[in-house]
Motif scaffolding. Structure first.
Motif, PDB file in Angstrom:
ATOM      1  N   ILE A 176       0.828  -1.208   0.000  1.00 42.62           N
ATOM      2  CA  ILE A 176       0.000   0.000   0.000  1.00 42.62           C
ATOM      3  C   ILE A 176       0.864   1.259   0.000  1.00 42.62           C
ATOM      4  O   ILE A 176       0.439   2.319  -0.477  1.00 42.62           O
ATOM      5  N   ASP A 177       2.095   1.179   0.512  1.00 36.14           N
ATOM      6  CA  ASP A 177       2.963   2.367   0.590  1.00 36.14           C
ATOM      7  C   ASP A 177       3.308   2.922  -0.795  1.00 36.14           C
ATOM      8  O   ASP A 177       3.044   4.101  -1.065  1.00 36.14           O
ATOM      9  N   PRO A 178       3.890   2.136  -1.703  1.00 39.00           N
ATOM     10  CA  PRO A 178       4.177   2.688  -3.034  1.00 39.00           C
ATOM     11  C   PRO A 178       2.924   2.990  -3.836  1.00 39.00           C
ATOM     12  O   PRO A 178       2.939   3.881  -4.700  1.00 39.00           O
ATOM     13  N   LEU A 179       1.819   2.274  -3.562  1.00 38.05           N
ATOM     14  CA  LEU A 179       0.598   2.538  -4.315  1.00 38.05           C
ATOM     15  C   LEU A 179       0.063   3.936  -4.006  1.00 38.05           C
ATOM     16  O   LEU A 179      -0.224   4.722  -4.925  1.00 38.05           O
ATOM     17  N   LEU A 180      -0.054   4.284  -2.718  1.00 37.23           N
ATOM     18  CA  LEU A 180      -0.538   5.616  -2.360  1.00 37.23           C
ATOM     19  C   LEU A 180       0.457   6.695  -2.775  1.00 37.23           C
ATOM     20  O   LEU A 180       0.064   7.765  -3.246  1.00 37.23           O
ATOM     21  N   GLN A 181       1.754   6.397  -2.633  1.00 40.16           N
ATOM     22  CA  GLN A 181       2.767   7.375  -3.030  1.00 40.16           C
ATOM     23  C   GLN A 181       2.668   7.710  -4.509  1.00 40.16           C
ATOM     24  O   GLN A 181       2.871   8.858  -4.916  1.00 40.16           O
ATOM     25  N   SER A 182       2.320   6.732  -5.332  1.00 36.84           N
ATOM     26  CA  SER A 182       2.229   6.995  -6.774  1.00 36.84           C
ATOM     27  C   SER A 182       1.116   7.993  -7.082  1.00 36.84           C
ATOM     28  O   SER A 182       1.297   8.886  -7.926  1.00 36.84           O
ATOM     29  N   PHE A 183      -0.018   7.884  -6.388  1.00 41.46           N
ATOM     30  CA  PHE A 183      -1.099   8.849  -6.596  1.00 41.46           C
ATOM     31  C   PHE A 183      -0.720  10.225  -6.039  1.00 41.46           C
ATOM     32  O   PHE A 183      -1.029  11.261  -6.636  1.00 41.46           O
ATOM     33  N   ILE A 243       1.431  20.784  -9.592  1.00 47.43           N
ATOM     34  CA  ILE A 243       2.057  22.039  -9.178  1.00 47.43           C
ATOM     35  C   ILE A 243       3.546  22.055  -9.507  1.00 47.43           C
ATOM     36  O   ILE A 243       4.080  23.053  -9.984  1.00 47.43           O
ATOM     37  N   ASP A 244       4.199  20.934  -9.245  1.00 49.44           N
ATOM     38  CA  ASP A 244       5.656  20.849  -9.422  1.00 49.44           C
ATOM     39  C   ASP A 244       5.986  19.614 -10.262  1.00 49.44           C
ATOM     40  O   ASP A 244       6.090  18.511  -9.739  1.00 49.44           O
ATOM     41  N   PRO A 245       6.140  19.778 -11.581  1.00 49.54           N
ATOM     42  CA  PRO A 245       6.359  18.630 -12.481  1.00 49.54           C
ATOM     43  C   PRO A 245       7.618  17.829 -12.169  1.00 49.54           C
ATOM     44  O   PRO A 245       7.741  16.685 -12.618  1.00 49.54           O
ATOM     45  N   GLU A 246       8.547  18.393 -11.402  1.00 48.26           N
ATOM     46  CA  GLU A 246       9.812  17.716 -11.133  1.00 48.26           C
ATOM     47  C   GLU A 246       9.849  17.011  -9.780  1.00 48.26           C
ATOM     48  O   GLU A 246      10.826  16.346  -9.452  1.00 48.26           O
ATOM     49  N   ILE A 247       8.802  17.144  -8.989  1.00 46.45           N
ATOM     50  CA  ILE A 247       8.842  16.614  -7.622  1.00 46.45           C
ATOM     51  C   ILE A 247       8.871  15.083  -7.629  1.00 46.45           C
ATOM     52  O   ILE A 247       8.234  14.437  -8.471  1.00 46.45           O
ATOM     53  N   THR A 248       9.634  14.518  -6.705  1.00 43.53           N
ATOM     54  CA  THR A 248       9.709  13.060  -6.550  1.00 43.53           C
ATOM     55  C   THR A 248       9.556  12.730  -5.071  1.00 43.53           C
ATOM     56  O   THR A 248      10.230  13.328  -4.221  1.00 43.53           O
ATOM     57  N   LEU A 249       8.691  11.776  -4.769  1.00 42.84           N
ATOM     58  CA  LEU A 249       8.436  11.376  -3.390  1.00 42.84           C
ATOM     59  C   LEU A 249       8.950   9.959  -3.166  1.00 42.84           C
ATOM     60  O   LEU A 249       8.905   9.122  -4.066  1.00 42.84           O
ATOM     61  N   ASN A 250       9.422   9.709  -1.963  1.00 45.34           N
ATOM     62  CA  ASN A 250       9.897   8.378  -1.606  1.00 45.34           C
ATOM     63  C   ASN A 250       8.689   7.479  -1.295  1.00 45.34           C
ATOM     64  O   ASN A 250       7.769   7.909  -0.601  1.00 45.34           O
ATOM     65  N   PRO A 251       8.663   6.252  -1.788  1.00 46.06           N
ATOM     66  CA  PRO A 251       7.537   5.361  -1.484  1.00 46.06           C
ATOM     67  C   PRO A 251       7.336   5.114   0.008  1.00 46.06           C
ATOM     68  O   PRO A 251       6.228   4.769   0.430  1.00 46.06           O
ATOM     69  N   GLY A 283       1.861  25.802   1.465  1.00 50.97           N
ATOM     70  CA  GLY A 283       3.110  25.428   2.098  1.00 50.97           C
ATOM     71  C   GLY A 283       3.132  24.103   2.813  1.00 50.97           C
ATOM     72  O   GLY A 283       4.083  23.811   3.555  1.00 50.97           O
ATOM     73  N   ILE A 284       2.114  23.250   2.639  1.00 44.60           N
ATOM     74  CA  ILE A 284       2.075  21.945   3.290  1.00 44.60           C
ATOM     75  C   ILE A 284       2.513  20.880   2.289  1.00 44.60           C
ATOM     76  O   ILE A 284       2.020  20.826   1.162  1.00 44.60           O
ATOM     77  N   SER A 285       3.394  20.007   2.711  1.00 45.58           N
ATOM     78  CA  SER A 285       3.986  19.037   1.806  1.00 45.58           C
ATOM     79  C   SER A 285       3.020  17.915   1.439  1.00 45.58           C
ATOM     80  O   SER A 285       2.108  17.584   2.216  1.00 45.58           O
ATOM     81  N   PRO A 286       3.220  17.293   0.281  1.00 45.60           N
ATOM     82  CA  PRO A 286       2.423  16.113  -0.093  1.00 45.60           C
ATOM     83  C   PRO A 286       2.571  14.966   0.905  1.00 45.60           C
ATOM     84  O   PRO A 286       1.634  14.195   1.105  1.00 45.60           O
ATOM     85  N   ASP A 287       3.744  14.857   1.537  1.00 51.07           N
ATOM     86  CA  ASP A 287       3.962  13.787   2.511  1.00 51.07           C
ATOM     87  C   ASP A 287       2.992  13.899   3.687  1.00 51.07           C
ATOM     88  O   ASP A 287       2.415  12.903   4.139  1.00 51.07           O
ATOM     89  N   LEU A 288       2.811  15.111   4.191  1.00 49.97           N
ATOM     90  CA  LEU A 288       1.905  15.332   5.320  1.00 49.97           C
ATOM     91  C   LEU A 288       0.455  15.137   4.901  1.00 49.97           C
ATOM     92  O   LEU A 288      -0.344  14.552   5.643  1.00 49.97           O
ATOM     93  N   LEU A 323      10.968   8.405   5.022  1.00 48.47           N
ATOM     94  CA  LEU A 323      12.219   8.609   4.304  1.00 48.47           C
ATOM     95  C   LEU A 323      12.080   9.775   3.320  1.00 48.47           C
ATOM     96  O   LEU A 323      11.129   9.823   2.536  1.00 48.47           O
ATOM     97  N   GLN A 324      13.023  10.692   3.390  1.00 49.14           N
ATOM     98  CA  GLN A 324      13.074  11.853   2.488  1.00 49.14           C
ATOM     99  C   GLN A 324      11.761  12.638   2.503  1.00 49.14           C
ATOM    100  O   GLN A 324      11.341  13.181   1.479  1.00 49.14           O
ATOM    101  N   SER A 325      11.121  12.695   3.658  1.00 46.90           N
ATOM    102  CA  SER A 325       9.835  13.397   3.757  1.00 46.90           C
ATOM    103  C   SER A 325      10.027  14.777   4.371  1.00 46.90           C
ATOM    104  O   SER A 325      11.022  15.044   5.045  1.00 46.90           O
TER     105      SER A 325
END
Length: 515
Positions: free
Chosen positions: A186-193, A201-209, A429-434, A506-508
């Motif tokens: 479920i971790d990489p699945l939700l991260q992909s969405f 907003i930011d075409p270059e952003i990358t999130l850690n699964p 100003g709130i991150s996608p991770d949060l 990780l990397q959040s």
């Protein structure tokens, strides 16, 4: 196990009311049929209306699909068999139960429980069960089939109310769905969405699964603590006062000490299981293993290992169960093995009927887009409020919990609302991770009180083994305190966690800086 006379508390009266109202509902199978017919009716009424919403999954305008047209009715009839056969929980439950049935009727599971209870302090049974339930998330939906019924067996074995054991494990498996310190699919699945939504907003952003893994890991402690308190201080005392066990004693194993032959059989069968797990590890360990996906990942939904969890569970219980049965003499021939498998399938007959109507309803509800419309309207309303960040996070949790009552799939909901919430909060100003962490809290806490959860009817069946007249209202009334307490405490936990600045994963990050 008898009811004990005691003063009825205000909470008892409220939960008794919920139980009484809920149990007046039709049998779950008929309830799903009624809900399907209602979905057809409202889809026809709402179809002509332009609600002004765009489906973020397709980019097209979102319309309610009229399911009462001639072509749709023809499509319904032509797909009925496929919808039923392909209902995801059905195959999981039946295949797992074939293996578990052999392990159960041979006495292997019973022996394992005797061994576990021989060294586990009774006062720690509840938290240990909830911990096991949380860890079971790693095996996708296997916890519903394996852990929840064992909760009832273990509680009954030590003289406690079995429905309290089922409730505790159900709370861990489903109410604490987003609490786990072990990475799962479920971790990489939700991260992909989340990442796709953030790139609006930011075409270059990358999130850690694993951008939420520390938060979900520490959340495990919260879920265990809350579940422990509610089970031992609220749920079990109420059940002891109000609900007598009237199941068939022959179906409920006794827990005498292990005999010499049982000890020998359990050790041999368990060594075989451990050898099987070791072989599986050696097979999966190489980076080019055939159990990994093309990118070498082992926890993604496309990895053959994750897609083989249920067949592996079948084998890991079936083989040791057969060995144990022949060693202790419970099995004399292959016919006994087949009969135990047949018996386990017989106990699932009621669930199969419910699954048929549940599958048809969920398919119709999803196809109608009614659930998607409700989710989008709620998300857009929350966006229009323009509330401060902390209050918006609480709003996301509450909205996710509400939508979860109607749309069961965690990924389906997040696919709908992440393109609204993630960019909206990035702009303040709130991150996608949060934002994702907040969604995961809301997505978990209401699982245990919605009859639309595909596994909810299965839990009702488990309860009926001990209390024959268990209905939807009974289970909802038992699980409601867990849901409410988890919603409140987990929300506060996230806010305090945020205030203290503890890493989410990780990397959040907590903040997003607009360039």
């Amino acid at each position: 196990m008898e009811n004990t006379a005691a003063k009825t508390t205000l909470l008892d009266k409220f939960l008794n009311f919920i139980e009484k109202i809920g149990n007046k509902l039709p049998d779950p199978a008929i309830l799903f049929l009624i809900l399907m017919l209602a979905t057809w009716f409202f889809s026809a009424i709402l179809a002509p209306i332009d609600f002004g919403e765009t489906d973020p999954r397709t980019g097209d305008k979102l319309w309610i699909q009229n399911l009462l047209t001639g072509p749709e009715m023809a499509d319904f009839l032509s797909r009925m068999i496929g919808v039923f056969i392909n209902f995801p929980p059905l195959g999981v439950v039946l295949l797992a139960m074939l293996g578990v049935g052999v392990a159960e009727h041979s006495g292997y599971i019973n022996a394992g429980l005797k061994y576990l209870l021989s060294f586990t302090p009774e006062k720690l049974i509840t938290p240990i069960l909830i911990l096991v339930a949380i860890v079971s998330h790693t095996a996708v939906d296997a916890g519903y089939v394996l852990v929840i019924p064992l909760g009832g067996v273990i509680f009954y074995a030590v003289g406690r109310h079995p429905l309290a054991g089922i409730a505790a494990t159900f709370a861990g498996v489903s109410g604490g769905f987003s609490a786990n310190f072990i990475p799962s699919a479920i971790d990489p699945l939700l991260q992909s969405f989340t990442q796709s939504a953030a790139r609006i907003i930011d075409p270059e952003i990358t999130l850690n699964p694993l951008n939420n893994i520390i938060f979900t890991g520490l959340s495990s402690l919260l879920v265990i603590g809350v579940g422990w308190y509610i089970t031992d201080k609220i749920i079990e005392p109420r059940l002891q006062r109000t609900t007598a066990v009237d199941g068939n004693p022959e179906d409920i194993p006794a827990m005498e000490k292990l005999t010499a032959s049982e000890t020998r059989g359990f050790k041999i069968a368990s060594l075989v299981m451990v050898a099987g797990l070791a072989g599986l590890f050696l097979w999966a360990y190489p980076t080019d293993s055939s159990l990994r996906d093309p990118d070498g990942e082992i926890t993604s939904f496309t990895a053959p290992l994750m897609r083989s969890i249920v067949p592996l569970i079948f084998l890991l219980f079936w083989v040791p169960g057969i060995l144990f049965g022949f060693i202790v003499g419970n099995y004399k021939s292959s016919t006994d093995v087949v009969q135990s498998m047949s018996k386990s399938m017989g106990s699932m007959s009621h669930y199969i009927v419910m699954a048929f109507f549940c599958a048809l309803f969920i398919d119709a509800f999803g196809k109608s887009n009614i659930g998607a419309l409700i989710a989008l309207k709620g998300a857009n309303f929350l966006q229009s409020m323009q509330l401060p960040g902390q209050i918006t996070i609480v709003g996301i949790i509450c909205l996710s919990a509400f939508v979860n009552l109607l749309v069961g799939s965690a990924s389906a909901k997040w696919a709908l609302i992440s393109p609204i919430f993630v960019p909206m909060l990035m702009q303040i100003g709130i991150s996608p991770d949060l934002t994702q962490a907040a969604y995961r809290v809301g997505d978990s806490v209401s699982n245990i009180i919605t009859p639309l959860l595909p596994y909810f009817p299965l839990v009702v069946v488990f309860c009926q083994k001990y209390v024959k007249n268990t209905g939807i209202g009974t289970l909802v009334s038992i699980m409601l305190p867990y849901s409410i307490f988890l919603l409140i405490t987990w929300t506060l936990f996230l806010l305090i966690y945020w205030a203290l600045g503890i890493p989410l994963g990780l990397q959040s990050t907590y903040e997003y800086n607009m360039m």
